[in-house]
Design an enzyme around this catalytic site. Sequence first.
Site, PDB file in Angstrom:
ATOM      1  N   ARG A 106       0.883  -1.180   0.000  1.00 43.65           N
ATOM      2  CA  ARG A 106       0.000   0.000   0.000  1.00 43.65           C
ATOM      3  C   ARG A 106       0.910   1.216   0.000  1.00 43.65           C
ATOM      4  O   ARG A 106       1.652   1.449   0.961  1.00 43.65           O
ATOM      5  CB  ARG A 106      -0.910  -0.022   1.234  1.00 43.65           C
ATOM      6  CG  ARG A 106      -1.660   1.269   1.419  1.00 43.65           C
ATOM      7  CD  ARG A 106      -2.796   1.171   2.404  1.00 43.65           C
ATOM      8  NE  ARG A 106      -3.942   0.512   1.816  1.00 43.65           N
ATOM      9  CZ  ARG A 106      -5.180   0.572   2.293  1.00 43.65           C
ATOM     10  NH1 ARG A 106      -5.434   1.253   3.396  1.00 43.65           N
ATOM     11  NH2 ARG A 106      -6.164  -0.051   1.693  1.00 43.65           N
ATOM     12  N   HIS A 133      -7.076   0.863  -6.848  1.00 49.22           N
ATOM     13  CA  HIS A 133      -7.328  -0.033  -5.710  1.00 49.22           C
ATOM     14  C   HIS A 133      -7.951  -1.334  -6.255  1.00 49.22           C
ATOM     15  O   HIS A 133      -9.131  -1.616  -6.034  1.00 49.22           O
ATOM     16  CB  HIS A 133      -8.262   0.647  -4.708  1.00 49.22           C
ATOM     17  CG  HIS A 133      -8.268   0.017  -3.342  1.00 49.22           C
ATOM     18  ND1 HIS A 133      -7.485  -1.073  -3.010  1.00 49.22           N
ATOM     19  CD2 HIS A 133      -8.986   0.321  -2.219  1.00 49.22           C
ATOM     20  CE1 HIS A 133      -7.718  -1.393  -1.741  1.00 49.22           C
ATOM     21  NE2 HIS A 133      -8.617  -0.572  -1.242  1.00 49.22           N
ATOM     22  N   GLN A 136     -10.006  -3.922  -4.070  1.00 52.08           N
ATOM     23  CA  GLN A 136     -11.350  -3.480  -3.698  1.00 52.08           C
ATOM     24  C   GLN A 136     -12.350  -3.842  -4.783  1.00 52.08           C
ATOM     25  O   GLN A 136     -13.475  -4.276  -4.495  1.00 52.08           O
ATOM     26  CB  GLN A 136     -11.346  -1.955  -3.476  1.00 52.08           C
ATOM     27  CG  GLN A 136     -12.653  -1.429  -2.963  1.00 52.08           C
ATOM     28  CD  GLN A 136     -13.001  -2.008  -1.597  1.00 52.08           C
ATOM     29  OE1 GLN A 136     -12.180  -1.973  -0.689  1.00 52.08           O
ATOM     30  NE2 GLN A 136     -14.193  -2.562  -1.449  1.00 52.08           N
ATOM     31  N   ASP A 223     -17.338   6.881  -2.394  1.00 53.62           N
ATOM     32  CA  ASP A 223     -16.146   6.724  -1.561  1.00 53.62           C
ATOM     33  C   ASP A 223     -15.902   8.081  -0.908  1.00 53.62           C
ATOM     34  O   ASP A 223     -16.490   9.103  -1.307  1.00 53.62           O
ATOM     35  CB  ASP A 223     -14.956   6.268  -2.437  1.00 53.62           C
ATOM     36  CG  ASP A 223     -13.699   5.975  -1.611  1.00 53.62           C
ATOM     37  OD1 ASP A 223     -13.803   5.821  -0.377  1.00 53.62           O
ATOM     38  OD2 ASP A 223     -12.601   5.905  -2.212  1.00 53.62           O
ATOM     39  N   CYS A 262     -16.363   1.278  -0.270  1.00 46.74           N
ATOM     40  CA  CYS A 262     -15.184   0.461   0.091  1.00 46.74           C
ATOM     41  C   CYS A 262     -14.854   0.570   1.572  1.00 46.74           C
ATOM     42  O   CYS A 262     -14.210  -0.316   2.122  1.00 46.74           O
ATOM     43  CB  CYS A 262     -13.988   0.869  -0.758  1.00 46.74           C
ATOM     44  SG  CYS A 262     -13.419   2.563  -0.474  1.00 46.74           S
ATOM     45  N   ARG A 290     -13.553  -8.879   0.706  1.00 43.16           N
ATOM     46  CA  ARG A 290     -12.122  -8.616   0.492  1.00 43.16           C
ATOM     47  C   ARG A 290     -11.326  -9.881   0.821  1.00 43.16           C
ATOM     48  O   ARG A 290     -10.382 -10.235   0.116  1.00 43.16           O
ATOM     49  CB  ARG A 290     -11.648  -7.453   1.387  1.00 43.16           C
ATOM     50  CG  ARG A 290     -12.196  -6.089   1.036  1.00 43.16           C
ATOM     51  CD  ARG A 290     -11.628  -5.566  -0.271  1.00 43.16           C
ATOM     52  NE  ARG A 290     -10.173  -5.497  -0.248  1.00 43.16           N
ATOM     53  CZ  ARG A 290      -9.466  -4.468   0.233  1.00 43.16           C
ATOM     54  NH1 ARG A 290     -10.079  -3.403   0.688  1.00 43.16           N
ATOM     55  NH2 ARG A 290      -8.131  -4.490   0.196  1.00 43.16           N
TER      56      ARG A 290
HETATM   57  N1  NVA Z   1     -10.025   6.416  -1.766  1.00 41.30           N
HETATM   58  C1  NVA Z   1      -9.652   5.971  -0.456  1.00 41.30           C
HETATM   59  C2  NVA Z   1      -9.835   4.501  -0.333  1.00 41.30           C
HETATM   60  C3  NVA Z   1      -9.489   3.933   1.003  1.00 41.30           C
HETATM   61  C4  NVA Z   1      -9.671   2.464   1.074  1.00 41.30           C
HETATM   62  C5  NVA Z   1      -8.225   6.355  -0.154  1.00 41.30           C
HETATM   63  O1  NVA Z   1      -7.381   6.294  -1.057  1.00 41.30           O
HETATM   64  O2  NVA Z   1      -7.958   6.761   0.966  1.00 41.30           O
HETATM   65  N1   CP Z   2     -11.295  -0.470   1.763  1.00 44.52           N
HETATM   66  C1   CP Z   2     -10.053  -0.524   2.267  1.00 44.52           C
HETATM   67  O1   CP Z   2      -9.055  -0.738   1.539  1.00 44.52           O
HETATM   68  O2   CP Z   2      -9.993  -0.379   3.607  1.00 44.52           O
HETATM   69  P1   CP Z   2      -8.674  -0.148   4.487  1.00 44.52           P
HETATM   70  O3   CP Z   2      -8.126   1.193   4.122  1.00 44.52           O
HETATM   71  O4   CP Z   2      -9.161  -0.236   5.892  1.00 44.52           O
HETATM   72  O5   CP Z   2      -7.685  -1.238   4.150  1.00 44.52           O
END
Ligand code: NVA
Ligand code: CP
Length: 304
Positions: A106, A133, A136, A223, A262, A290
């Site tokens: 990540r 992502h 997801q 989101d 998500c 997930r």
């Molecule tokens: N769009 C959000 C998704 C988190 C799972 C982010 O990038 O923070």
């Molecule tokens: N949806 C998602 O990726 O959640 P987290 O940021 O908690 O991993």
Amino acid sequence: MKVKTKDLLTINELSKHELLEIIENAIKLKKDLKKGISKPLLKNKTLAMIFQKPSTRTRVSFETGMFQMGGHALNLSADDLQLKRGETIEDTAKTLSRYVDLIMARVYSHDEVEILAKNATVPVINGLSDSFHPCQILADLMTIKEKKKKLSGLKIAWIGDGNNVCNSMIYGCAKVSIDINIATPKGYEPNLNIIKESKKFIDIQLLGNPELAVKNADVVVTDTFVSIHHQATDRAKDFLPYFQVNSNLMKKANHDAIFLHCLPAKRGQEVTSEVLDGPQSVIWDEAENRLHAQKALMALLLQV
Ligand code: NVA
Ligand code: CP
């Protein structure tokens, strides 16, 4: 099945066939788990999980998934690695590849997960970058398949920020023939190259009006307005109140439309609690999925 891609960075690396196989296998793994069946398909395999940013679902679902499949997961905060002291991503990728069978990362910048994948000899999975992502979307498509019993021919309405999740959603929809209406404020559209590429396969409407976007929609998705990588935390003002998913907006979608997010959600901003906790919301199944979708993904990438 022989898989063509080594890595999963965007979702577009998967063929339609591979994507559908992941979804079918994920549904099967889920049913098996509920019956108490869990095959040790990843026995003696190790997954390294690198986190530059916080996570609840991604971390716990990958770690639990590896455990259930007989493997092992290492949680590596980027701050605890020598990356923090300047060791390159290239050298980190080469080193980790000598120990582990799979890497999930990540990252802030999508370039970083690309460099990791290019230099790792083992598969690399994007666990969220500023641009995509994919994990997801595997879970989202699985959830849609479970609830609607089909994928092809459906219509999704994406409301709010045209962000990383939205970019991967467009790629996913293009693979499985789901049309998508996207309602964002001006300047918050998803990546226009992805739209151009995906329009060859599906109908994509970029709209400024959420009410138009949800018309005839089978699935409504939103989101957060402020993603982890966003510096400006006052972005929400550009979305509110028009781009919020609330009961009034849900009423304008198909009567049997489902709602996806998500998570984490900012209750009262991009979506109201009434919708999140309401009868059309499938967010907890989506979060659970997930786990199953990523197990199926890891099995596919490791060819077990
Ligand atoms: N769009 C959000 C998704 C988190 C799972 C982010 O990038 O923070
Ligand atoms: N949806 C998602 O990726 O959640 P987290 O940021 O908690 O991993």
